[in-house]
Design a protein around this motif. Sequence first.
Motif, mmCIF file in Angstrom:
data_model
loop_
_atom_site.group_PDB
_atom_site.id
_atom_site.type_symbol
_atom_site.label_atom_id
_atom_site.label_comp_id
_atom_site.label_asym_id
_atom_site.label_seq_id
_atom_site.Cartn_x
_atom_site.Cartn_y
_atom_site.Cartn_z
ATOM 1 N N ARG A 1 0.828 -1.208 0.000
ATOM 2 C CA ARG A 1 0.000 0.000 0.000
ATOM 3 C C ARG A 1 0.866 1.263 0.000
ATOM 4 O O ARG A 1 0.583 2.235 -0.711
ATOM 5 N N LEU A 2 1.927 1.236 0.788
ATOM 6 C CA LEU A 2 2.804 2.403 0.872
ATOM 7 C C LEU A 2 3.604 2.602 -0.412
ATOM 8 O O LEU A 2 3.784 3.733 -0.876
ATOM 9 N N ALA A 3 4.078 1.518 -1.002
ATOM 10 C CA ALA A 3 4.909 1.618 -2.208
ATOM 11 C C ALA A 3 4.080 1.968 -3.443
ATOM 12 O O ALA A 3 4.448 2.845 -4.235
ATOM 13 N N LEU A 4 2.954 1.298 -3.611
ATOM 14 C CA LEU A 4 2.156 1.496 -4.828
ATOM 15 C C LEU A 4 1.399 2.818 -4.810
ATOM 16 O O LEU A 4 1.120 3.386 -5.871
ATOM 17 N N SER A 5 1.054 3.317 -3.632
ATOM 18 C CA SER A 5 0.355 4.609 -3.571
ATOM 19 C C SER A 5 1.216 5.700 -4.212
ATOM 20 O O SER A 5 0.691 6.588 -4.896
ATOM 21 N N GLN A 6 2.519 5.636 -4.002
ATOM 22 C CA GLN A 6 3.436 6.616 -4.607
ATOM 23 C C GLN A 6 3.698 6.305 -6.074
ATOM 24 O O GLN A 6 3.661 7.192 -6.939
ATOM 25 N N SER A 7 4.008 5.048 -6.344
ATOM 26 C CA SER A 7 4.428 4.654 -7.690
ATOM 27 C C SER A 7 3.321 4.855 -8.716
ATOM 28 O O SER A 7 3.564 5.348 -9.823
ATOM 29 N N PHE A 8 2.092 4.483 -8.372
ATOM 30 C CA PHE A 8 0.979 4.645 -9.309
ATOM 31 C C PHE A 8 0.735 6.125 -9.583
ATOM 32 O O PHE A 8 0.391 6.504 -10.703
ATOM 33 N N GLU A 9 0.896 6.967 -8.555
ATOM 34 C CA GLU A 9 0.683 8.400 -8.760
ATOM 35 C C GLU A 9 1.748 8.977 -9.690
ATOM 36 O O GLU A 9 1.461 9.868 -10.498
ATOM 37 N N ALA A 10 2.963 8.462 -9.616
ATOM 38 C CA ALA A 10 4.023 8.909 -10.527
ATOM 39 C C ALA A 10 3.676 8.551 -11.972
ATOM 40 O O ALA A 10 3.889 9.347 -12.892
ATOM 41 N N VAL A 11 3.120 7.369 -12.159
ATOM 42 C CA VAL A 11 2.722 6.958 -13.516
ATOM 43 C C VAL A 11 1.581 7.840 -14.017
ATOM 44 O O VAL A 11 1.551 8.237 -15.191
ATOM 45 N N ARG A 12 0.640 8.159 -13.147
ATOM 46 C CA ARG A 12 -0.463 9.041 -13.560
ATOM 47 C C ARG A 12 0.059 10.431 -13.937
ATOM 48 O O ARG A 12 -0.444 11.058 -14.872
ATOM 49 N N ALA A 13 1.072 10.890 -13.222
ATOM 50 C CA ALA A 13 1.674 12.185 -13.556
ATOM 51 C C ALA A 13 2.298 12.136 -14.950
ATOM 52 O O ALA A 13 2.240 13.114 -15.700
ATOM 53 N N LEU A 14 2.844 10.992 -15.311
ATOM 54 C CA LEU A 14 3.406 10.808 -16.652
ATOM 55 C C LEU A 14 2.286 10.769 -17.689
ATOM 56 O O LEU A 14 2.375 11.415 -18.749
ATOM 57 N N GLU A 15 1.223 10.046 -17.383
ATOM 58 C CA GLU A 15 0.089 9.941 -18.307
ATOM 59 C C GLU A 15 -0.545 11.301 -18.585
ATOM 60 O O GLU A 15 -0.947 11.593 -19.715
ATOM 61 N N GLU A 16 -0.612 12.125 -17.563
ATOM 62 C CA GLU A 16 -1.278 13.425 -17.698
ATOM 63 C C GLU A 16 -0.362 14.515 -18.235
ATOM 64 O O GLU A 16 -0.783 15.652 -18.412
ATOM 65 N N GLY A 17 0.900 14.170 -18.480
ATOM 66 C CA GLY A 17 1.819 15.146 -19.041
ATOM 67 C C GLY A 17 2.474 16.062 -18.033
ATOM 68 O O GLY A 17 3.174 17.007 -18.416
ATOM 69 N N VAL A 18 2.239 15.830 -16.747
ATOM 70 C CA VAL A 18 2.947 16.607 -15.728
ATOM 71 C C VAL A 18 4.435 16.277 -15.826
ATOM 72 O O VAL A 18 5.295 17.155 -15.823
ATOM 73 N N LEU A 19 4.718 14.997 -15.913
ATOM 74 C CA LEU A 19 6.077 14.521 -16.203
ATOM 75 C C LEU A 19 6.205 14.324 -17.708
ATOM 76 O O LEU A 19 5.291 13.814 -18.357
ATOM 77 N N GLU A 20 7.361 14.705 -18.246
ATOM 78 C CA GLU A 20 7.618 14.463 -19.658
ATOM 79 C C GLU A 20 8.720 13.434 -19.859
ATOM 80 O O GLU A 20 8.929 12.946 -20.965
ATOM 81 N N ASP A 21 9.431 13.101 -18.787
ATOM 82 C CA ASP A 21 10.605 12.248 -18.897
ATOM 83 C C ASP A 21 10.670 11.383 -17.640
ATOM 84 O O ASP A 21 10.746 11.910 -16.523
ATOM 85 N N ILE A 22 10.672 10.057 -17.805
ATOM 86 C CA ILE A 22 10.694 9.189 -16.623
ATOM 87 C C ILE A 22 12.004 9.316 -15.857
ATOM 88 O O ILE A 22 12.050 9.018 -14.659
ATOM 89 N N ARG A 23 13.063 9.772 -16.510
ATOM 90 C CA ARG A 23 14.309 10.000 -15.785
ATOM 91 C C ARG A 23 14.099 11.056 -14.706
ATOM 92 O O ARG A 23 14.593 10.920 -13.577
ATOM 93 N N GLU A 24 13.356 12.101 -15.060
ATOM 94 C CA GLU A 24 13.069 13.148 -14.083
ATOM 95 C C GLU A 24 12.163 12.620 -12.978
ATOM 96 O O GLU A 24 12.293 13.014 -11.810
ATOM 97 N N GLY A 25 11.259 11.720 -13.336
ATOM 98 C CA GLY A 25 10.374 11.126 -12.338
ATOM 99 C C GLY A 25 11.130 10.319 -11.306
ATOM 100 O O GLY A 25 10.846 10.401 -10.099
ATOM 101 N N ASP A 26 12.103 9.533 -11.753
ATOM 102 C CA ASP A 26 12.868 8.700 -10.825
ATOM 103 C C ASP A 26 13.868 9.505 -10.008
ATOM 104 O O ASP A 26 13.950 9.370 -8.788
#
Length: 725
Positions: free
Chosen positions: A640-665
């Motif tokens: 629950r603790l790990a996926l709550s963060q990780s899934f939100e990072a993926v959603r940020a990528l999907e919505e265009g908030v993130l443009e580069d997964i390198r920046e996300g990590d």
Amino acid sequence: MSIFNLSVDANGIAIITWDVPGATMNVMSSAGYEELSIHIETVLTDDSIKGAVITSGKKDFAGGMDLNELGAMKANAGKENPASTIFQSVMNGHQILRRIERAGMDKKTNEGGKPIVSALPGTAAGIGIELALSTHRVFVSDRKGAKYGLPESLVGIFPGGGGTVRMLFRVGLVNAMQLLSQGKMLDAQKALNAGYVDEVVPHEELLTRAKQWILTASNEDIVKPWDKKGFKLPGGGAYHPAGMMNFLGSTAIVHHSTKGVYQNQSALLSVMYESSMVDFDTAIEIEARWFTKVLLNPSSEAMIRSLFLNKQALEKGANRPKEIPDMSVKKLGILGAGLMGAGIAQVSAKAGIEVVLLDRDQESAEKGKAYSANILDKAIAKGRSTSSKKEALLALIKPTANYEDLSGCDLIVEAVFEDKGVKAEATKQAEAQMTTDAVFASNTSTLPISELARASKNAERFIGIHFFSPVERMALVEIIKGEKTGDHAVAKALDFVRQIGKTPIVVNDARYFYANRCIIPYANEGVKMLKEGVNPHLIENAAKQLGMPLGPLQLNDETAIDLAYRIMTATKADLGDEYEPTGTEEVVEFLYNAGRFGKKTKAGFYEYDSNGKRQQIWKGLNKQFPLLEVQPSFEEIKDRLALSQSFEAVRALEEGVLEDIREGDVGAILGWGFMPWSGGPFGYLDIVGADNAVAKGNDLAIKYGKQFKPPKKLLEHSQLGTTFY
């Protein structure tokens, strides 16, 4: 062009100069090893050569192994038997360094060798130290600012070029484990005391002293202690009475500090344990086998990728608009001399930038400048700075209450109270003093940049530059593009971040941007579990065993409960009927009404002593939110603790908030300490596997809500059998 160059002086001493063409710092590569081997063979087989000095043609000696090559080693090893290929490559390097160490000596008599020394003009890290340790004496310059050490543990590996075994055999388990597990870089004198080097000499005498030693060295001088008959490991081996206690203690310390998630640290201890019971050549082979295993571990691959390759690429401007010329800041204006504004002023002045620090009155502005003075006083007390450096830095900061003093600033950073009206007024007053080509930035952590830009007369030159607290210690800076932000503003922000030595990520505008957007679900999930009746000790320990620096309850205490309450209240007001409850409201309101605002009030989820030191979890929590009779599994809490963060990072990528997964990590690790062993949320999902993550998410979504519904991009990877990297 050559990587290593060989020359011989009039006294028959060979100078092997390491000088990687076109690079500011030497790094070792397979090609470098080959050239070094050829030169060593020349030294040992040419009777006219008496010995050799290995040195550098650059200001510093070496920055370590080429991690680009190291990172690609697994891919280049093939799929059939990668371990064998990597092991042989590592052993090839060992054999070259062992050839230097033995220097042509007879195996039985230890006679007939030629002295080979290293002369380090400046910083030496990783293989730079490992190469030096294989020579017969290590000379270093007394040049200020130079650092020496083996920092490999910080990027998910351990010293695998002979450094682990040589340091173990030089200084014993306790000292070697402390040095190598922490990966600290030391100045010359501390490196001498630690055992990395043998002599610290005046910079201008470096080569002279090294050559003198060669001409006077005896056969006994060049035989390593471990190659002499009767050698005993300093402090004792694994089954020596004293050594056994050292190994038992070190094992406990390693597992306490790593929580079992950093396999490189366990491997480091295993190398030392096994090597303590065998001869040196067997120990080197043991080191190579464990190093191979670590390199094949997905965690090490992910850490090298995020903490070195991707981080370095972002710092060099990987996502900077290419057509914009250099826009380094010459004069910086800062609105607000509170904790954030004062911190920004300190790091900017440290970088040599002229700073105007503005607040509502002169006294408040002077307090902001005093923040820098306080930091420097502490550094001076620890021998890390000087009074002259303090004076020079403070001279660059001008505290003021007058907006007219902002005239001539080419960048202004607003760091006033998190209120749209306050920020709008500050923006208008500051822009009245700005030239048309200057850039205005807001340090807001929550308010959308596009909305704040409405107060600006030039939205193209309005941008978000979000610092993390405390500014002087946090490496990440989040740059936020508003709807109308132009490339010049982005380039300006990136060049400024480069100037002050921070790591930037560039994201698009959205509520909470990227970092806060992802850390809030983590903090909230811990609070929701508490409300459900999950034991708070299980919640906090699950987070630590994931590798998070703070449990979610402690994080809430650190960031302040009253702040969470204000953000919650403001968000409700902004969104109105569109506001969706997070499930944390009852807990936050309970603590807020009880006056338990967190660490700053010495009362929150935790109890604190009179000095503000955190004690045990507050017992009143379980009275208000009774524990479940049957607790959920520890693994489910971790998921629950790990996926709550990780899934939100993926959603940020999907919505265009993130443009580069390198920046996300990189942003996740540096911004909120996301499980560094995983390489970040995208690296974590690749390690877990898309199929596995989707299955866990679906199960958790049924039990605990839609926040665990797997994001579309993750579902795509699961269906196609692909990965983020």
